[in-house]
Write an enzyme that holds these catalytic residues in place. Structure first.
Site, PDB file in Angstrom:
ATOM      1  N   VAL A 225     -62.648 -31.671  34.534  1.00 33.76           N
ATOM      2  CA  VAL A 225     -63.246 -32.675  33.646  1.00 33.76           C
ATOM      3  C   VAL A 225     -62.120 -33.579  33.131  1.00 33.76           C
ATOM      4  O   VAL A 225     -61.217 -33.122  32.426  1.00 33.76           O
ATOM      5  CB  VAL A 225     -63.990 -32.014  32.459  1.00 33.76           C
ATOM      6  CG1 VAL A 225     -64.566 -33.077  31.538  1.00 33.76           C
ATOM      7  CG2 VAL A 225     -65.090 -31.083  32.962  1.00 33.76           C
TER       8      VAL A 225
ATOM      9  N   ASN B 165     -55.171 -27.695  31.497  1.00 31.67           N
ATOM     10  CA  ASN B 165     -55.009 -28.020  32.913  1.00 31.67           C
ATOM     11  C   ASN B 165     -54.843 -29.527  33.057  1.00 31.67           C
ATOM     12  O   ASN B 165     -55.554 -30.307  32.422  1.00 31.67           O
ATOM     13  CB  ASN B 165     -56.242 -27.555  33.704  1.00 31.67           C
ATOM     14  CG  ASN B 165     -56.380 -26.042  33.711  1.00 31.67           C
ATOM     15  OD1 ASN B 165     -55.391 -25.319  33.777  1.00 31.67           O
ATOM     16  ND2 ASN B 165     -57.606 -25.554  33.610  1.00 31.67           N
TER      17      ASN B 165
ATOM     18  N   ASP C 198     -67.435 -22.857  26.223  1.00 29.35           N
ATOM     19  CA  ASP C 198     -67.450 -23.203  27.643  1.00 29.35           C
ATOM     20  C   ASP C 198     -68.743 -22.687  28.270  1.00 29.35           C
ATOM     21  O   ASP C 198     -69.174 -21.558  28.022  1.00 29.35           O
ATOM     22  CB  ASP C 198     -66.231 -22.590  28.342  1.00 29.35           C
ATOM     23  CG  ASP C 198     -65.968 -23.239  29.696  1.00 29.35           C
ATOM     24  OD1 ASP C 198     -64.936 -23.921  29.833  1.00 29.35           O
ATOM     25  OD2 ASP C 198     -66.801 -23.059  30.620  1.00 29.35           O
TER      26      ASP C 198
ATOM     27  N   HIS D 267     -58.561 -31.485  27.261  1.00 32.08           N
ATOM     28  CA  HIS D 267     -59.162 -30.389  26.489  1.00 32.08           C
ATOM     29  C   HIS D 267     -58.237 -29.189  26.477  1.00 32.08           C
ATOM     30  O   HIS D 267     -57.520 -28.928  27.437  1.00 32.08           O
ATOM     31  CB  HIS D 267     -60.535 -30.008  27.043  1.00 32.08           C
ATOM     32  CG  HIS D 267     -60.575 -29.779  28.521  1.00 32.08           C
ATOM     33  ND1 HIS D 267     -60.623 -30.815  29.423  1.00 32.08           N
ATOM     34  CD2 HIS D 267     -60.550 -28.652  29.264  1.00 32.08           C
ATOM     35  CE1 HIS D 267     -60.640 -30.333  30.660  1.00 32.08           C
ATOM     36  NE2 HIS D 267     -60.578 -29.020  30.588  1.00 32.08           N
TER      37      HIS D 267
END
Ligand code: 5GP
Ligand code: ZN
Length: 114
Positions: free
Chosen positions: A96, A87, A30, A100
């Protein structure tokens, strides 16, 4: 998806610190880590979020967890503990829109859901 930042990372058009890649999955660090280990594990196929998962995606999503397990061991955080987060939607903090799995670890974490 041509305007998706994670699709561009997967294709190599945007640089990232890749830690794993196979035919189904890419994992990279990240850019704004929230823990000493903070890796994003993403399917190479563009899927917006959990909300649009199909039953034919089940093995792919399971594979993300297998990769997470391997990376946790590789990062040396498997025994100490780590957190896997997905999330979904704006209210949950998804920024985004390419599904993921966050792999977070390497420091003690509070048991907070917020
Ligand atoms: P979300 O908030 O959608 O669950 O997680 C998106 C994550 O992607 C954030 O933790 C953010 O720091 C990370 N991120 C956003 N843009 C980039 C980028 O260009 N490169 C990398 N490596 N991470 C990114
Ligand atoms: Zn994408």
């Amino acid at each position: 998806m041509t305007d998706c930042i994670f699709c561009k990372i997967i294709s190599g058009d945007i640089p990232s610190t890749n830690v794993y890649k196979d035919g189904q999955t890419t994992a990279f660090r990240d850019i704004n880590p929230a823990a000493p280990t903070h890796i994003l594990i993403v399917p190479n196929k563009h899927i917006d979020s959990v909300n649009v998962l199909g039953s034919d995606d089940e093995s792919l999503i399971g594979h993300l967890f297998t990769v997470a397990k391997q990376l946790a061991a590789q990062e040396g955080i498997a025994d100490g503990g780590y957190r896997l987060i997905v999330n979904t939607g704006e209210g949950a903090g998804q920024t985004v829109p390419h599904i993921h799995l966050h792999l977070l670890g390497g420091a003690p974490m509070k048991h907070s859901m917020g």
